[in-house]
Motif scaffolding. Structure first.
Motif, mmCIF file in Angstrom:
data_model
loop_
_atom_site.group_PDB
_atom_site.id
_atom_site.type_symbol
_atom_site.label_atom_id
_atom_site.label_comp_id
_atom_site.label_asym_id
_atom_site.label_seq_id
_atom_site.Cartn_x
_atom_site.Cartn_y
_atom_site.Cartn_z
ATOM 1 N N UNK A 1 0.827 -1.199 0.000
ATOM 2 C CA UNK A 1 0.000 0.000 0.000
ATOM 3 C C UNK A 1 0.864 1.252 0.000
ATOM 4 N N UNK A 2 1.938 1.234 0.787
ATOM 5 C CA UNK A 2 2.835 2.382 0.841
ATOM 6 C C UNK A 2 3.519 2.606 -0.494
ATOM 7 N N UNK A 3 3.917 1.510 -1.148
ATOM 8 C CA UNK A 3 4.552 1.634 -2.461
ATOM 9 C C UNK A 3 3.585 2.235 -3.469
ATOM 10 N N UNK A 4 2.337 1.764 -3.439
ATOM 11 C CA UNK A 4 1.328 2.313 -4.346
ATOM 12 C C UNK A 4 1.101 3.798 -4.067
ATOM 13 N N UNK A 5 1.166 4.174 -2.791
ATOM 14 C CA UNK A 5 0.979 5.578 -2.423
ATOM 15 C C UNK A 5 2.122 6.441 -2.949
ATOM 16 N N UNK A 6 3.343 5.938 -2.829
ATOM 17 C CA UNK A 6 4.490 6.680 -3.351
ATOM 18 C C UNK A 6 4.376 6.887 -4.858
ATOM 19 N N UNK A 7 3.924 5.845 -5.548
ATOM 20 C CA UNK A 7 3.736 5.949 -6.998
ATOM 21 C C UNK A 7 2.677 6.998 -7.324
ATOM 22 N N UNK A 8 1.581 6.987 -6.543
ATOM 23 C CA UNK A 8 0.496 7.940 -6.787
ATOM 24 C C UNK A 8 0.960 9.372 -6.574
ATOM 25 N N UNK A 9 1.715 9.609 -5.497
ATOM 26 C CA UNK A 9 2.213 10.955 -5.226
ATOM 27 C C UNK A 9 3.223 11.358 -6.300
ATOM 28 N N UNK A 10 4.064 10.413 -6.698
ATOM 29 C CA UNK A 10 5.032 10.698 -7.743
ATOM 30 C C UNK A 10 4.373 11.126 -9.041
ATOM 31 N N UNK A 11 3.292 10.456 -9.395
ATOM 32 C CA UNK A 11 2.547 10.813 -10.599
ATOM 33 C C UNK A 11 1.955 12.214 -10.484
ATOM 34 N N UNK A 12 1.453 12.537 -9.279
ATOM 35 C CA UNK A 12 0.858 13.859 -9.073
ATOM 36 C C UNK A 12 1.911 14.952 -9.217
ATOM 37 N N UNK A 13 3.105 14.696 -8.705
ATOM 38 C CA UNK A 13 4.179 15.686 -8.761
ATOM 39 C C UNK A 13 4.627 15.931 -10.203
ATOM 40 N N UNK B 1 2.921 15.279 -12.983
ATOM 41 C CA UNK B 1 1.854 15.564 -13.951
ATOM 42 C C UNK B 1 1.253 16.948 -13.787
ATOM 43 N N UNK B 2 1.677 17.691 -12.764
ATOM 44 C CA UNK B 2 1.076 18.997 -12.531
ATOM 45 C C UNK B 2 2.105 19.970 -11.964
ATOM 46 N N UNK B 3 1.996 21.219 -12.372
ATOM 47 C CA UNK B 3 2.824 22.285 -11.816
ATOM 48 C C UNK B 3 2.050 23.077 -10.772
ATOM 49 N N UNK B 4 0.814 22.670 -10.522
ATOM 50 C CA UNK B 4 -0.039 23.349 -9.539
ATOM 51 C C UNK B 4 0.275 22.802 -8.155
ATOM 52 N N UNK B 5 0.895 23.609 -7.306
ATOM 53 C CA UNK B 5 1.319 23.153 -5.986
ATOM 54 C C UNK B 5 0.145 22.673 -5.148
ATOM 55 N N UNK B 6 -0.953 23.415 -5.176
ATOM 56 C CA UNK B 6 -2.104 23.021 -4.367
ATOM 57 C C UNK B 6 -2.661 21.671 -4.813
ATOM 58 N N UNK C 1 -3.336 15.927 -3.485
ATOM 59 C CA UNK C 1 -3.172 14.506 -3.805
ATOM 60 C C UNK C 1 -2.293 13.819 -2.770
ATOM 61 N N UNK C 2 -1.225 14.479 -2.354
ATOM 62 C CA UNK C 2 -0.308 13.880 -1.383
ATOM 63 C C UNK C 2 -0.990 13.662 -0.037
ATOM 64 N N UNK C 3 -1.751 14.639 0.410
ATOM 65 C CA UNK C 3 -2.407 14.514 1.715
ATOM 66 C C UNK C 3 -3.539 13.490 1.677
ATOM 67 N N UNK C 4 -4.268 13.417 0.577
ATOM 68 C CA UNK C 4 -5.303 12.390 0.449
ATOM 69 C C UNK C 4 -4.671 10.999 0.534
ATOM 70 N N UNK C 5 -3.507 10.851 -0.066
ATOM 71 C CA UNK C 5 -2.805 9.570 -0.032
ATOM 72 C C UNK C 5 -2.338 9.248 1.384
ATOM 73 N N UNK D 1 -7.132 13.437 9.537
ATOM 74 C CA UNK D 1 -6.806 14.731 8.934
ATOM 75 C C UNK D 1 -5.302 14.829 8.730
ATOM 76 N N UNK D 2 -4.917 15.616 7.729
ATOM 77 C CA UNK D 2 -3.504 15.876 7.467
ATOM 78 C C UNK D 2 -3.390 17.273 6.870
ATOM 79 N N UNK D 3 -2.224 17.892 7.051
ATOM 80 C CA UNK D 3 -2.044 19.242 6.548
ATOM 81 C C UNK D 3 -0.576 19.500 6.236
#
Length: 244
Positions: free
Chosen positions: A137-149, A151-156, A161-165, A174-176
């Motif tokens: 699960x952690x590996x899948x999460x790292x992949x998901x965050x990596x894709x978000x980073x 695929x987008x230049x929008x920091x928010x 995506x990172x916090x949802x993961x 909650x996370x922030x």
């Protein structure tokens, strides 16, 4: 086999010094929930079983001040807490209880000792499976965050995506993310429940409160009891029911 009215199996996490119910019958849901991730230091019977590696027998449980209140609430009159072991180490606790007063015989203790090893091995194997699944699960999460980073230049968008993961993998409510600027720390992104409580305060100075301490020390801080920690300066978050 023993005749009992209620029973439960707890897994013991020695690193966290906690125990949690993995299986139960005959106990109320309220009691079971109170035991989930409960500290051993707050559970004197469980602590004694883990410390000594021997069963604790309570034939008149209502006379034992350590558990009398719980026993009265559950209607328990006699109980025995026995260690579950794997490779000689206690990794769980088996609790057997009756709603009528009972004397536990030598045969009862032998029976619990016999199944204690089997259940201990089962808990160990289940723990290994849980670890494997969590790593996946952690590996899948790292992949998901990596894709978000990438695929987008929008920091928010990336932070969301990172916090949802993080919330999904760590099973948090909650996370922030706070960013450091010339004024100190500013809340940039929050995901999870009670948004209004977390957004009540959006800035901290470096060294101020728990967040400021983390920024100053550049090291993580773990708190198990937020309401009792004077460094946590976010009262609405506490009022919303957050503890850790």
């Amino acid at each position: 086999a023993m005749r009992a009215d209620a029973g439960l199996v707890c897994h013991v996490d020695m690193e966290r010094e906690e125990h949690s119910v993995r299986c139960h019958r005959g106990f109320s849901l309220e009691t079971v929930q109170r035991i989930q991730r409960a500290k051993l230091r707050d559970a004197p019977i469980a602590y004694e079983v883990v410390r000594t590696g021997r069963p604790v027998i309570m034939e008149r449980v209502l006379e034992d001040p350590r558990v009398a209140e719980l026993a009265r609430r559950e209607g328990i009159r006699s109980a025995i807490s026995a260690p579950l072991k794997s490779e000689g180490e206690v990794n769980g606790i088996l609790v057997v209880a009756t709603r009528s007063e009972r004397q536990f015989t030598a045969a009862d203790r032998e029976f619990l000792a016999a199944i204690g090893g089997q259940l201990g091995l089962t808990l160990r194997n289940a723990g290994l499976l849980d670890q494997t699944q969590r790593k996946n699960l952690e590996l899948a999460a790292l992949v998901a965050v990596g894709k978000a980073v990438t695929s987008s230049l929008d920091l928010d968008q990336v932070l969301t995506k990172a916090l949802d993961t993080v919330n999904h993998v760590v099973a948090t409510d909650a996370a922030e993310v706070w960013l450091r600027d010339q004024q100190g720390l500013t809340l940039r992104c929050h995901r999870g429940s009670h948004r209004e409580a977390f957004w009540e305060r959006t800035q901290f100075a470096i060294g101020e409160g728990l967040l400021g301490l983390v920024a100053h020390q550049q090291a993580p801080v773990l708190v198990h009891d937020l309401p009792a920690d004077p460094r946590f300066l976010r009262q609405r978050v506490v009022q919303a029911g957050f503890h850790t």
